[in-house]
Design a protein around this motif. Structure first.
Motif, mmCIF file in Angstrom:
data_model
loop_
_atom_site.group_PDB
_atom_site.id
_atom_site.type_symbol
_atom_site.label_atom_id
_atom_site.label_comp_id
_atom_site.label_asym_id
_atom_site.label_seq_id
_atom_site.Cartn_x
_atom_site.Cartn_y
_atom_site.Cartn_z
ATOM 1 N N LEU A 1 0.833 -1.201 0.000
ATOM 2 C CA LEU A 1 0.000 0.000 0.000
ATOM 3 C C LEU A 1 0.872 1.256 0.000
ATOM 4 C CD1 LEU A 1 -3.004 1.037 0.345
ATOM 5 C CD2 LEU A 1 -2.523 1.102 2.798
ATOM 6 N N CYS A 2 1.926 1.252 0.800
ATOM 7 C CA CYS A 2 2.807 2.418 0.864
ATOM 8 C C CYS A 2 3.606 2.589 -0.423
ATOM 9 C CB CYS A 2 3.752 2.282 2.062
ATOM 10 S SG CYS A 2 2.924 2.528 3.665
ATOM 11 N N ARG A 3 3.975 1.492 -1.093
ATOM 12 C CA ARG A 3 4.677 1.621 -2.368
ATOM 13 C C ARG A 3 3.775 2.266 -3.415
ATOM 14 N NH1 ARG A 3 6.658 -3.567 -1.001
ATOM 15 N NH2 ARG A 3 5.074 -4.542 -2.334
ATOM 16 N N ASP A 4 2.505 1.898 -3.415
ATOM 17 C CA ASP A 4 1.568 2.528 -4.354
ATOM 18 C C ASP A 4 1.387 4.012 -4.019
ATOM 19 O OD1 ASP A 4 1.193 0.189 -5.750
ATOM 20 O OD2 ASP A 4 -0.600 -0.411 -4.641
ATOM 21 N N VAL B 1 -3.900 7.848 -2.792
ATOM 22 C CA VAL B 1 -3.679 8.856 -1.744
ATOM 23 C C VAL B 1 -4.678 8.587 -0.626
ATOM 24 C CG1 VAL B 1 -2.804 10.607 -3.320
ATOM 25 C CG2 VAL B 1 -5.244 10.481 -2.853
ATOM 26 N N GLY B 2 -4.636 9.431 0.407
ATOM 27 C CA GLY B 2 -5.558 9.350 1.532
ATOM 28 C C GLY B 2 -5.028 10.142 2.693
ATOM 29 N N LEU C 1 -9.013 10.390 -7.046
ATOM 30 C CA LEU C 1 -10.192 9.797 -7.677
ATOM 31 C C LEU C 1 -10.096 8.273 -7.730
ATOM 32 C CD1 LEU C 1 -11.002 12.187 -10.669
ATOM 33 C CD2 LEU C 1 -12.224 11.935 -8.504
ATOM 34 N N ALA C 2 -8.894 7.752 -8.019
ATOM 35 C CA ALA C 2 -8.719 6.298 -8.058
ATOM 36 C C ALA C 2 -8.952 5.688 -6.679
ATOM 37 C CB ALA C 2 -7.320 5.961 -8.568
ATOM 38 N N SER C 3 -8.473 6.364 -5.622
ATOM 39 C CA SER C 3 -8.690 5.862 -4.262
ATOM 40 C C SER C 3 -10.168 5.901 -3.891
ATOM 41 C CB SER C 3 -7.869 6.695 -3.273
ATOM 42 O OG SER C 3 -6.494 6.629 -3.577
ATOM 43 N N GLY D 1 -5.765 4.946 0.270
ATOM 44 C CA GLY D 1 -6.044 4.050 -0.840
ATOM 45 C C GLY D 1 -7.352 3.315 -0.635
ATOM 46 N N HIS D 2 -7.315 1.982 -0.691
ATOM 47 C CA HIS D 2 -8.531 1.170 -0.543
ATOM 48 C C HIS D 2 -8.779 0.748 0.895
ATOM 49 C CE1 HIS D 2 -5.114 -1.465 -1.021
ATOM 50 N NE2 HIS D 2 -5.808 -2.516 -0.638
#
Length: 608
Positions: free
Chosen positions: A253-256, A263-264, A371-373, A404-405
């Protein structure tokens, strides 16, 4: 010594040859083999009406039997080809045929028993050239005895040893110089011939039945043990919830995040500042991940429906814009997309103003990642429901943030059947002391459950149905307020109707976890309206545990305990709260609430 009569040929006739008694031994053997090779299943057995066998017909039968055994026929057809020519006076080919039957891998026990009735099988049992396995099978099936036992003299004379009783002569019409055999003698001889093979077949069948029963009992025992284990520990078959794998998930998650894919508001604390620290894995099954962490000294829960960010389908608008080189998106179009996802998740049509808790906010340098998150979060029904309810209900967990997710919610200890009161009471204000304190805590929790039922029933534009009611899906705050911490199976009325309305052949086909409907057999369709209620299920699965026995020992008077028990039983009965008129369900609700408030007053008076 009187010369023994050579045995007659035992032939199988096809249906068109039934009753033929003048067929030669050679012809009978040929037809027997051809009938087996043709694969006919309906067979007619009869004694061939030929005279005493010459030296030619048995040899022909043996050759035909050996050829049949060498052919690519199913194992169930081969034993017949070797059993028909029972006049095996020749020794070489008959032994070969019997050996083929006994050594054939696909032969069943019954087939080997039948093959062992061949006179050549006795000879096979004593040949040194035969494989040990085939010899052992022959000895077991025929009741073999050593050479110095009965039948040794017959073997020395070159005749088949009497390991089974001699075959009877075939019943044939009386001819010149031959008197008809009396029926009684024929019956006795036939019984003597079939006694030992019949006993062997019965013994094999009894052994097979015993083994089958033992295997069935062993299997049933394991199935029962597995069912009890799954009932006590539902997650035993889930993926292993390990710290190593959980840390790998957060590291990915942190690499992404560092790559700008997501983001988040919690990503900085998780991946850079180290203020969001992983503690342990709580749940890890069917893609759903539930982790416990500390966020700035506060225990929180990190949740996601999937393990990896890439597991969620991407936002098509982002891909289209990337292809066209665009950097901006109309806000109206984005709102329509968010409203569509909410409608898919909850079945609700919400105005734009109600979507504000889900809106990503101002546009920044990481707008595309934002937006992706958001898109990955909108595909998780529980996140959408918690986000919409967090300012409207105190019985639902608020969303604290996301990365993120993954999204974070407040940590509360879940209930469990292992607790005497179903929920841990140690963290409650002051902690209950003694039986009276526990009785007061239970009555407070019960009243909070009733408040939640009323809230979900009346305070929204649509009823909110709870279809998975169990202690593990709820928790209590320090003031005994009940909170729904797992709402994967919670649905507003439009979505509930959509789920229930399906094809059926009976009422059991219309049960969706704890939400039941009725099957209309005229059209084989489940009704769209739920026939039980949140109140009935909570009374059945929560209140029964509290009030079916003495509440708090002697803390309450016996009449009050009996009133509570009777009211809970009436509430848990679907006929009282679901199938009757709505007024009946409201009456049960009011009666139970009145008794619980009276219980609180009684306990308060006892303390004073």
């Amino acid at each position: 010594m009187a010369e023994e009569d050579p045995p007659l040929i035992f032939a199988e006739f096809s249906p068109r040859d039934r009753g033929v008694a003048d067929t030669s031994a050679e012809e009978a053997a040929k037809r027997s083999v051809l009938t087996v090779l043709s694969g006919e299943t309906k067979r007619t057995w009869s004694w061939c009406g030929a005279e005493r066998s010459s030296s030619k017909e048995p040899e022909v039968a043996a050759v035909l039997s050996t050829q049949a055994l060498a052919s690519p026929q199913p194992a169930r057809n081969l034993w017949g080809a070797a059993e028909h020519p029972l006049a095996f006076g020749t020794r070489g080919r008959s032994v070969t045929a019997a050996r083929s039957v006994l050594e054939l891998p696909g032969m069943s026990t019954v087939s080997r028993l039948r093959a062992a009735r061949l006179p050549a099988a006795a000879e096979l049992a004593n040949q040194s050239a035969v494989t040990p396995r085939s010899r052992l099978r022959s000895r077991r099936l025929r009741g073999w005895r050593p050479a110095d036992g009965p039948g040794a003299g017959s073997r020395a004379a070159g005749l088949p040893p009497p390991l089974a009783r001699p075959l009877p002569r075939a019943p044939s019409p009386a001819g010149p110089g031959r008197a008809a055999e009396p029926p009684r003698e024929r019956g006795a001889r036939a019984a003597g011939h079939g006694a030992e093979p019949a006993r062997a077949v019965r013994a094999a069948r009894a052994c097979g039945r015993g083994a089958l029963l033992a295997c069935a009992a062993w299997t049933a025992g394991w199935v029962l043990a597995a069912a009890l284990l799954l009932r006590a520990h539902p997650g035993v078959l889930s993926e292993r919830c390990t710290d190593e794998k959980s840390r790998r998930i957060l590291a990915a998650l942190c690499r992404d995040y560092e790559g700008g894919a997501l983001v988040g508001d919690l990503c900085e604390d998780l991946c850079v500042a180290g203020k969001l620290l992983y503690r342990r894995c709580l749940y890890y099954e069917s893609g759903k991940k539930v982790l416990q962490a500390d966020w700035r000294g506060r225990p929180v829960i990190l949740k996601s429906k999937e393990e990896a960010f890439s597991s969620f389908p991407p936002l098509g608008l982002l891909e289209d814009a990337a292809d066209e080189g665009a950097q901006d998106f109309p806000e109206a179009e984005l709102l329509l997309l968010v409203a569509g996802e909410v409608r898919n998740a909850l079945g609700l049509e919400l105005p734009g103003g109600s979507l504000r808790p889900l809106w990503p906010g101002g546009r920044g340098p990481r707008w595309r990642g934002q937006l992706a998150s958001l898109w990955s979060l909108l595909q998780q029904e529980e996140f959408v429901l918690f986000s919409l309810l967090q300012d409207l209900s105190r019985h639902a967990l608020p969303v604290l943030g996301s990365c993120g997710h993954f999204y974070a919610v407040e940590y509360l200890a879940a209930g469990s059947p292992r607790h005497r009161a179903l929920f841990p009471l140690e963290g409650a204000a002051g902690g209950p002391r003694g039986s009276r304190g526990q009785a007061k805590a239970v009555s407070d929790m019960a009243l909070s459950f009733l408040d939640m039922v009323s809230h979900f029933e009346d305070d929204f534009s649509h009823r909110l149905h709870l279809c998975d009611v169990k202690p593990e899906n709820f928790a209590i705050r320090s003031d005994y307020t009940v909170v729904a911490i797992d709402v994967d199976m919670a649905f507003f009325e439009p979505k509930m109707r959509e789920i229930l309305e399906q094809n059926c052949t009976g009422d059991e086909d219309c049960n969706f976890f704890d939400c039941f409907s009725k099957c209309d057999l005229r059209v084989n369709k489940c009704g769209a309206e739920r026939v039980n209620s949140n109140l009935q299920v909570i009374c059945d699965k929560i209140f029964r545990h509290w009030f079916s026995s003495s509440l708090g020992g002697s803390a309450l008077s016996f009449p009050r305990q009996r009133q509570l028990r009777d009211a809970v039983q009436e509430c848990a009965d679907p006929r009282s709260t679901a199938r009757g008129p709505p007024r009946a369900a409201r009456d049960v609700f009011r009666k139970l609430r009145h008794l619980l408030r009276a219980t609180q007053r009684e306990l308060q008076d006892a303390e004073e």
